[in-house]
Scaffold this motif. Structure first.
Motif, PDB file in Angstrom:
ATOM      1  N   PHE A  10     -16.705  -3.811  -6.397  1.00  0.00           N
ATOM      2  CA  PHE A  10     -16.573  -3.821  -4.910  1.00  0.00           C
ATOM      3  C   PHE A  10     -16.794  -5.149  -4.839  1.00  0.00           C
ATOM      4  N   ASN A  11     -15.741  -5.980  -5.449  1.00  0.00           N
ATOM      5  CA  ASN A  11     -15.891  -7.343  -5.467  1.00  0.00           C
ATOM      6  C   ASN A  11     -14.538  -8.179  -4.977  1.00  0.00           C
ATOM      7  N   PRO A  12     -14.312  -8.037  -3.993  1.00  0.00           N
ATOM      8  CA  PRO A  12     -15.011  -7.357  -2.550  1.00  0.00           C
ATOM      9  C   PRO A  12     -14.405  -6.151  -2.260  1.00  0.00           C
ATOM     10  N   ILE A  13     -15.284  -5.342  -1.650  1.00  0.00           N
ATOM     11  CA  ILE A  13     -14.860  -4.206  -1.151  1.00  0.00           C
ATOM     12  C   ILE A  13     -13.636  -4.332  -0.119  1.00  0.00           C
ATOM     13  N   HIS A  14     -12.456  -3.381  -0.110  1.00  0.00           N
ATOM     14  CA  HIS A  14     -11.452  -3.834   0.648  1.00  0.00           C
ATOM     15  C   HIS A  14     -10.960  -2.681   1.341  1.00  0.00           C
ATOM     16  N   VAL A  15      -9.714  -2.560   2.000  1.00  0.00           N
ATOM     17  CA  VAL A  15      -9.145  -1.617   2.812  1.00  0.00           C
ATOM     18  C   VAL A  15      -8.709  -0.494   2.095  1.00  0.00           C
ATOM     19  N   GLY A  16      -8.328  -0.783   0.789  1.00  0.00           N
ATOM     20  CA  GLY A  16      -7.837   0.144  -0.196  1.00  0.00           C
ATOM     21  C   GLY A  16      -9.157   0.842  -0.515  1.00  0.00           C
ATOM     22  N   HIS A  17     -10.183   0.466  -0.816  1.00  0.00           N
ATOM     23  CA  HIS A  17     -11.299   1.396  -1.181  1.00  0.00           C
ATOM     24  C   HIS A  17     -11.853   2.247   0.214  1.00  0.00           C
ATOM     25  N   MET A  18     -11.594   1.650   1.403  1.00  0.00           N
ATOM     26  CA  MET A  18     -11.756   2.421   2.290  1.00  0.00           C
ATOM     27  C   MET A  18     -11.019   3.694   2.842  1.00  0.00           C
ATOM     28  N   VAL A  19      -9.832   3.532   2.596  1.00  0.00           N
ATOM     29  CA  VAL A  19      -8.895   4.385   2.754  1.00  0.00           C
ATOM     30  C   VAL A  19      -8.907   5.515   1.628  1.00  0.00           C
ATOM     31  N   ILE A  20      -9.248   5.294   0.501  1.00  0.00           N
ATOM     32  CA  ILE A  20      -9.548   6.237  -0.592  1.00  0.00           C
ATOM     33  C   ILE A  20     -10.833   6.779  -0.258  1.00  0.00           C
ATOM     34  N   THR A  21     -11.911   6.221   0.293  1.00  0.00           N
ATOM     35  CA  THR A  21     -13.404   7.030   0.585  1.00  0.00           C
ATOM     36  C   THR A  21     -13.009   7.713   1.787  1.00  0.00           C
ATOM     37  N   GLY A  22     -12.306   7.313   2.606  1.00  0.00           N
ATOM     38  CA  GLY A  22     -11.978   8.118   3.881  1.00  0.00           C
ATOM     39  C   GLY A  22     -11.347   9.458   3.482  1.00  0.00           C
ATOM     40  N   TYR A  23     -10.485   9.309   2.652  1.00  0.00           N
ATOM     41  CA  TYR A  23      -9.709  10.367   1.986  1.00  0.00           C
ATOM     42  C   TYR A  23     -10.631  11.579   1.366  1.00  0.00           C
ATOM     43  N   MET A  24     -11.309  10.896   0.574  1.00  0.00           N
ATOM     44  CA  MET A  24     -12.152  11.742  -0.553  1.00  0.00           C
ATOM     45  C   MET A  24     -13.176  12.381   0.642  1.00  0.00           C
ATOM     46  N   ALA A  25     -13.878  11.619   1.582  1.00  0.00           N
ATOM     47  CA  ALA A  25     -14.665  12.555   2.494  1.00  0.00           C
ATOM     48  C   ALA A  25     -14.113  13.417   3.517  1.00  0.00           C
ATOM     49  N   GLY A  26     -12.592  13.351   3.724  1.00  0.00           N
ATOM     50  CA  GLY A  26     -11.992  14.139   4.578  1.00  0.00           C
ATOM     51  C   GLY A  26     -11.139  15.203   4.003  1.00  0.00           C
ATOM     52  N   PHE A  27     -10.853  14.947   2.584  1.00  0.00           N
ATOM     53  CA  PHE A  27      -9.798  16.069   2.189  1.00  0.00           C
ATOM     54  C   PHE A  27     -10.242  16.663   0.907  1.00  0.00           C
ATOM     55  N   THR A  28     -11.446  16.514   0.452  1.00  0.00           N
ATOM     56  CA  THR A  28     -11.708  17.011  -1.030  1.00  0.00           C
ATOM     57  C   THR A  28     -13.016  18.128  -1.150  1.00  0.00           C
ATOM     58  N   GLY A 168      -6.480 -20.182  -1.347  1.00  0.00           N
ATOM     59  CA  GLY A 168      -6.437 -20.677   0.100  1.00  0.00           C
ATOM     60  C   GLY A 168      -5.721 -19.935   0.892  1.00  0.00           C
ATOM     61  N   LYS A 169      -5.344 -18.571   0.536  1.00  0.00           N
ATOM     62  CA  LYS A 169      -4.568 -17.676   1.412  1.00  0.00           C
ATOM     63  C   LYS A 169      -5.452 -16.883   2.313  1.00  0.00           C
ATOM     64  N   ASN A 170      -4.843 -16.639   3.391  1.00  0.00           N
ATOM     65  CA  ASN A 170      -5.692 -15.721   4.518  1.00  0.00           C
ATOM     66  C   ASN A 170      -5.653 -14.352   3.987  1.00  0.00           C
ATOM     67  N   MET A 171      -6.758 -13.684   3.624  1.00  0.00           N
ATOM     68  CA  MET A 171      -6.551 -12.444   3.468  1.00  0.00           C
ATOM     69  C   MET A 171      -7.608 -11.591   4.221  1.00  0.00           C
ATOM     70  N   GLN A 172      -7.675 -11.977   5.662  1.00  0.00           N
ATOM     71  CA  GLN A 172      -8.374 -11.250   6.521  1.00  0.00           C
ATOM     72  C   GLN A 172      -8.244  -9.852   6.872  1.00  0.00           C
ATOM     73  N   PHE A 173      -6.728  -9.320   6.662  1.00  0.00           N
ATOM     74  CA  PHE A 173      -6.468  -8.266   6.981  1.00  0.00           C
ATOM     75  C   PHE A 173      -6.515  -7.225   5.668  1.00  0.00           C
ATOM     76  N   PHE A 174      -7.013  -7.666   4.588  1.00  0.00           N
ATOM     77  CA  PHE A 174      -7.010  -7.064   3.386  1.00  0.00           C
ATOM     78  C   PHE A 174      -8.494  -6.405   3.137  1.00  0.00           C
ATOM     79  N   VAL A 175      -9.373  -6.548   3.952  1.00  0.00           N
ATOM     80  CA  VAL A 175     -10.799  -6.449   4.116  1.00  0.00           C
ATOM     81  C   VAL A 175     -11.384  -5.924   5.270  1.00  0.00           C
ATOM     82  N   PRO A 176     -12.273  -5.267   5.410  1.00  0.00           N
ATOM     83  CA  PRO A 176     -12.833  -5.032   6.991  1.00  0.00           C
ATOM     84  C   PRO A 176     -13.084  -6.093   7.725  1.00  0.00           C
ATOM     85  N   GLU A 177     -12.997  -6.189   8.812  1.00  0.00           N
ATOM     86  CA  GLU A 177     -13.423  -7.555   9.701  1.00  0.00           C
ATOM     87  C   GLU A 177     -14.829  -7.971   9.590  1.00  0.00           C
ATOM     88  N   LYS A 178     -15.760  -7.226   9.402  1.00  0.00           N
ATOM     89  CA  LYS A 178     -17.163  -7.709   8.878  1.00  0.00           C
ATOM     90  C   LYS A 178     -17.228  -8.361   7.614  1.00  0.00           C
TER      91      LYS A 178
END
Length: 191
Positions: A10-28, A168-178
């Motif tokens: 999780f270096n860093p944790i990103h929205v892809g991790h969160m989508v997979i985690t949410g899927y696993m929690a909801g559908f498996t 130097g790219k803005n990656m703010q939408f690739f990781v959770p806001e916090k």
């Protein structure tokens, strides 16, 4: 309780991790997903890792509002590098009331034979496998312990995020806001 264990740097944790985690929690059929932050994965270059406690904090920030997702620092107190089978053995002894499954990407299923005591993982645990880009057949897809899921295909990687931030790219939408706020405040991945 049925617990799905999602190991990672999780270096860093990103929205892809969160989508997979949410899927696993909801559908498996698992009741909870535990994100197990690994201080050092033996198959990854340690030089690319930021401090383990920063990665742990980002995982906590990303999941603090999710009841079905917990963050575990269990590997912080175990010998390093962390081997999944050793952590699972420890968790099974510490939490005998839980039934553990292992969440992994198809890339990890492909390399599973390189893992320490992988035969025990296949014998003793259910493997919930999500698709990864460039997925190759591993020969283990039909194993009775392996369940291929229909989780969304996520082409986001922590490597892309780290390299892009360093450029130097803005990656703010690739990781959770916090998490983005934490990365910015600490100046992480800037090199």
């Amino acid at each position: 309780m049925k617990v799905g264990l999602f190991f990672g740097s999780f270096n860093p944790i990103h929205v892809g991790h969160m989508v997979i985690t949410g899927y696993m929690a909801g559908f498996t059929g698992v009741d909870q997903v535990w994100l197990v932050v690994s201080p050092h994965n033996p198959l990854k270059n340690k030089a690319d890792l930021i401090k383990a406690y920063d990665r742990l904090e980002m995982a906590r920030l990303a999941t603090e509002d999710a009841v079905e997702i917990q963050v575990s620092d269990i590997e912080f107190g175990l010998p390093r590098p962390s081997y999944t089978i050793d952590t699972l053995t420890y968790l099974r002894e510490r939490y005998p009331q839980h039934e553990f499954s292992l969440i992994m990407g198809s890339d990890n299923l492909y390399s599973l034979r390189k893992w320490k005591n992988y035969e025990l993982l296949l014998r003793d645990y259910r493997l919930l496998v999500y698709p990864r880009p460039g997925y190759r057949e591993s020969g283990l897809e039909d194993h009775p312990s392996v369940r291929l899921t229909n989780a969304p295909l996520m082409e986001i990687s922590s490597t892309l995020i780290r390299k892009s931030i360093a450029d130097g790219k803005n990656m703010q939408f690739f990781v959770p806001e916090k998490v983005w706020d934490f990365i910015e405040k600490k100046g992480l991945y800037r090199h």
